[in-house]
Design an enzyme around this catalytic site. Structure first.
Site, PDB file in Angstrom:
ATOM      1  CG  HIS A   1      -2.125  -0.846   1.084  1.00  0.00           C
ATOM      2  ND1 HIS A   1      -2.100  -2.190   1.364  1.00  0.00           N
ATOM      3  CD2 HIS A   1      -3.386  -0.568   0.677  1.00  0.00           C
ATOM      4  CE1 HIS A   1      -3.301  -2.708   1.140  1.00  0.00           C
ATOM      5  NE2 HIS A   1      -4.100  -1.740   0.710  1.00  0.00           N
TER       6      HIS A   1
ATOM      7  CE  LYS B   1      -4.204  -0.373   4.644  1.00  0.00           C
ATOM      8  NZ  LYS B   1      -5.504   0.250   4.929  1.00  0.00           N
TER       9      LYS B   1
HETATM   10  N1  LIG Z   1     -12.934  -0.669   1.852  1.00  0.00           N
HETATM   11  C1  LIG Z   1     -12.178  -0.224   0.845  1.00  0.00           C
HETATM   12  O1  LIG Z   1     -12.311  -0.645  -0.317  1.00  0.00           O
HETATM   13  C2  LIG Z   1     -11.157   0.811   1.111  1.00  0.00           C
HETATM   14  C3  LIG Z   1     -10.954   1.214   2.401  1.00  0.00           C
HETATM   15  N2  LIG Z   1     -10.058   2.179   2.687  1.00  0.00           N
HETATM   16  C4  LIG Z   1     -10.012   2.590   4.078  1.00  0.00           C
HETATM   17  O2  LIG Z   1     -10.766   3.784   4.175  1.00  0.00           O
HETATM   18  C5  LIG Z   1     -10.230   4.594   5.216  1.00  0.00           C
HETATM   19  C6  LIG Z   1      -9.916   5.977   4.663  1.00  0.00           C
HETATM   20  O3  LIG Z   1      -8.862   5.852   3.725  1.00  0.00           O
HETATM   21  P1  LIG Z   1      -8.302   7.122   2.943  1.00  0.00           P
HETATM   22  O4  LIG Z   1      -9.405   7.845   2.279  1.00  0.00           O
HETATM   23  O5  LIG Z   1      -7.148   6.645   2.155  1.00  0.00           O
HETATM   24  O6  LIG Z   1      -7.760   7.994   4.180  1.00  0.00           O
HETATM   25  P2  LIG Z   1      -7.632   9.581   4.306  1.00  0.00           P
HETATM   26  O7  LIG Z   1      -6.711   9.825   5.433  1.00  0.00           O
HETATM   27  O8  LIG Z   1      -7.342  10.164   2.972  1.00  0.00           O
HETATM   28  O9  LIG Z   1      -9.124  10.012   4.711  1.00  0.00           O
HETATM   29  C7  LIG Z   1      -9.651   9.881   5.982  1.00  0.00           C
HETATM   30  C8  LIG Z   1     -10.523  11.078   6.222  1.00  0.00           C
HETATM   31  O10 LIG Z   1     -11.196  10.917   7.468  1.00  0.00           O
HETATM   32  C9  LIG Z   1     -11.368  12.198   7.983  1.00  0.00           C
HETATM   33  N3  LIG Z   1     -11.649  12.153   9.412  1.00  0.00           N
HETATM   34  C10 LIG Z   1     -10.808  11.889  10.433  1.00  0.00           C
HETATM   35  N4  LIG Z   1     -11.433  12.013  11.601  1.00  0.00           N
HETATM   36  C11 LIG Z   1     -12.712  12.339  11.300  1.00  0.00           C
HETATM   37  C12 LIG Z   1     -13.852  12.599  12.099  1.00  0.00           C
HETATM   38  N5  LIG Z   1     -13.805  12.567  13.429  1.00  0.00           N
HETATM   39  N6  LIG Z   1     -15.008  12.901  11.466  1.00  0.00           N
HETATM   40  C13 LIG Z   1     -15.069  12.951  10.140  1.00  0.00           C
HETATM   41  N7  LIG Z   1     -14.007  12.733   9.329  1.00  0.00           N
HETATM   42  C14 LIG Z   1     -12.855  12.423   9.919  1.00  0.00           C
HETATM   43  C15 LIG Z   1     -10.065  12.933   7.675  1.00  0.00           C
HETATM   44  O11 LIG Z   1     -10.304  14.328   7.645  1.00  0.00           O
HETATM   45  C16 LIG Z   1      -9.740  12.389   6.294  1.00  0.00           C
HETATM   46  O12 LIG Z   1     -10.215  13.282   5.290  1.00  0.00           O
HETATM   47  C17 LIG Z   1      -9.030   3.841   5.754  1.00  0.00           C
HETATM   48  O13 LIG Z   1      -9.420   3.105   6.883  1.00  0.00           O
HETATM   49  C18 LIG Z   1      -8.653   2.891   4.620  1.00  0.00           C
HETATM   50  O14 LIG Z   1      -8.003   1.752   5.059  1.00  0.00           O
HETATM   51  C19 LIG Z   1      -9.313   2.781   1.729  1.00  0.00           C
HETATM   52  C20 LIG Z   1      -9.438   2.390   0.420  1.00  0.00           C
HETATM   53  C21 LIG Z   1     -10.373   1.370   0.010  1.00  0.00           C
HETATM   54  O1  LIG Z   2      -5.929   2.251   2.949  1.00  0.00           O
HETATM   55  C1  LIG Z   2      -6.106   1.876   1.772  1.00  0.00           C
HETATM   56  O2  LIG Z   2      -5.689   2.509   0.799  1.00  0.00           O
HETATM   57  C2  LIG Z   2      -6.851   0.635   1.543  1.00  0.00           C
HETATM   58  N1  LIG Z   2      -7.395   0.032   2.555  1.00  0.00           N
HETATM   59  C3  LIG Z   2      -8.180  -1.133   2.520  1.00  0.00           C
HETATM   60  C4  LIG Z   2      -7.507  -2.238   3.306  1.00  0.00           C
HETATM   61  O3  LIG Z   2      -6.968  -1.961   4.391  1.00  0.00           O
HETATM   62  O4  LIG Z   2      -7.531  -3.388   2.871  1.00  0.00           O
HETATM   63  C5  LIG Z   2      -8.593  -1.534   1.125  1.00  0.00           C
HETATM   64  C6  LIG Z   2      -7.563  -1.278   0.084  1.00  0.00           C
HETATM   65  O5  LIG Z   2      -6.563  -2.220   0.223  1.00  0.00           O
HETATM   66  C7  LIG Z   2      -7.032   0.146   0.166  1.00  0.00           C
END
Ligand SMILES: NC(=O)C1=CN([C@@H]2O[C@H](COP(=O)(O)OP(=O)(O)OC[C@H]3O[C@@H](n4cnc5c(N)ncnc54)[C@H](O)[C@@H]3O)[C@@H](O)[C@H]2O)C=CC1
Ligand SMILES: O=C(O)C1=N[C@H](C(=O)O)C[C@H](O)C1
Length: 268
Positions: free
Chosen positions: A157, A161
């Protein structure tokens, strides 16, 4: 199709900003509010990067205040594990169905959410990975694990992350573990000369987490047996790869009254 009213938590994030575009561009989805730890009381279109959105919505810093103010069907959460857990629980209290992509939840967190969903008879989807290819990679790995019980997972990743191993790697290990003949892999006397060299251990399997700028989200599952290896790999090259899964999850959760952990459980 009836319009689904949606709140997005984490709209300025890498995933949240893509989800805003998805909701904006889906005819039967309507964004009605955003939850961000900053910018309480502002409109989303006032924030940098959102000037061009067609329908602006209010931003709340407090999920509870948001849920009292707007009448939503679904909360999409893309934040951090602690925040995501609080958001999902609060949404359920207000009879709003959570679709959570946030990773890093503990087994206890998942059990607690399942219990609340059962009590309230409300749908909730927790999806460690929304990319359809990643779901297939996990399912193929589960199929392979019936025949190969030596396996190592390497997830790769971007270096921003927070959680390791990734939610996808944990889910893959759980799915493999459900069918794999119990085995502690490697030499019984193997010894790490540098701590962590063999990665994290999940039920006898090793998980390795790589973090590098330039990467987005990638995973390979390596199986080995006498004279052969099998590698199953998935790559997400940009975050658009996750959006079709979010759309399916939102459309499904409004019809569901149960807890779902993993998109593989709702895909035909
Ligand atoms: N299920 C999936 O397919 C995927 C899951 N993820 C997961 O999604 C999550 C977010 O990933 P990213 O967007 O890359 O992270 P990021 O760090 O870009 O975004 C997280 C956002 O949450 C916000 N945040 C933090 N505390 C908050 C609060 N109290 N209230 C509202 N907003 C708040 C931050 O301001 C930030 O904009 C991670 O846990 C990641 O692992 C990421 C990519 C794909
Ligand atoms: O943080 C990410 O970027 C992602 N998080 C998810 C995970 O923890 O598996 C999904 C994807 O891999 C991207």
């Amino acid at each position: 199709m009836e319009t689904i009213k949606i709140i997005i938590a984490g709209p300025r994030g890498r995933m949240g900003s893509e989800a805003v575009k998805l909701v904006e561009n889906t005819e039967h989805f309507e964004l009605i509010a955003a939850v961000d730890y900053k910018h309480d009381g502002m409109m989303l279109s006032d924030l940098p990067g959102f000037q061009s959105i067609i329908h602006s919505v209010p931003v709340f810093s407090d999920i509870e205040k948001c849920l009292q103010y707007v009448k939503a069907d679904v909360l999409i959460d893309l934040t951090t594990p602690e925040v995501g857990m609080y958001h999902a629980k609060t949404a359920l209290e207000y009879n709003v169905r959570p679709v959570v992509g946030t990773t890093g939840f503990t087994k206890e967190d998942l059990e607690e959410l399942e219990r609340i969903c059962n009590e309230k008879e409300l749908g909730c989807i927790i999806a460690p990975n929304f990319a359809i290819g990643a779901i297939l990679m996990m399912k193929f790995s589960q199929m392979a694990a019936k025949y190969f019980n030596d396996v190592e997972i390497i997830e790769l990743h971007h270096d921003q992350k927070l959680d390791a191993p990734s939610g996808t790697a944990v889910k893959t290990a759980e799915m493999i573990s459900a069918v794999r003949e119990r085995k502690k892999q490697g030499h019984p006397n193997e010894k790490e000369t540098i701590d962590g060299a063999r990665g994290a251990l999940y039920d006898g399997m090793h998980i390795h987490s790589v973090r590098l700028p330039g990467l987005i989200a990638h995973q390979q599952v390596l199986f080995g047996a006498d004279g052969q290896t099998l590698t199953i790999r998935h790559d997400s090259y940009h975050r658009g790869s996750f959006m079709s899964g979010i759309k399916i999850a939102v459309e499904t959760v409004v019809k569901n009254n149960r807890f779902v952990y993993g998109l593989e459980n709702i895909l035909d």
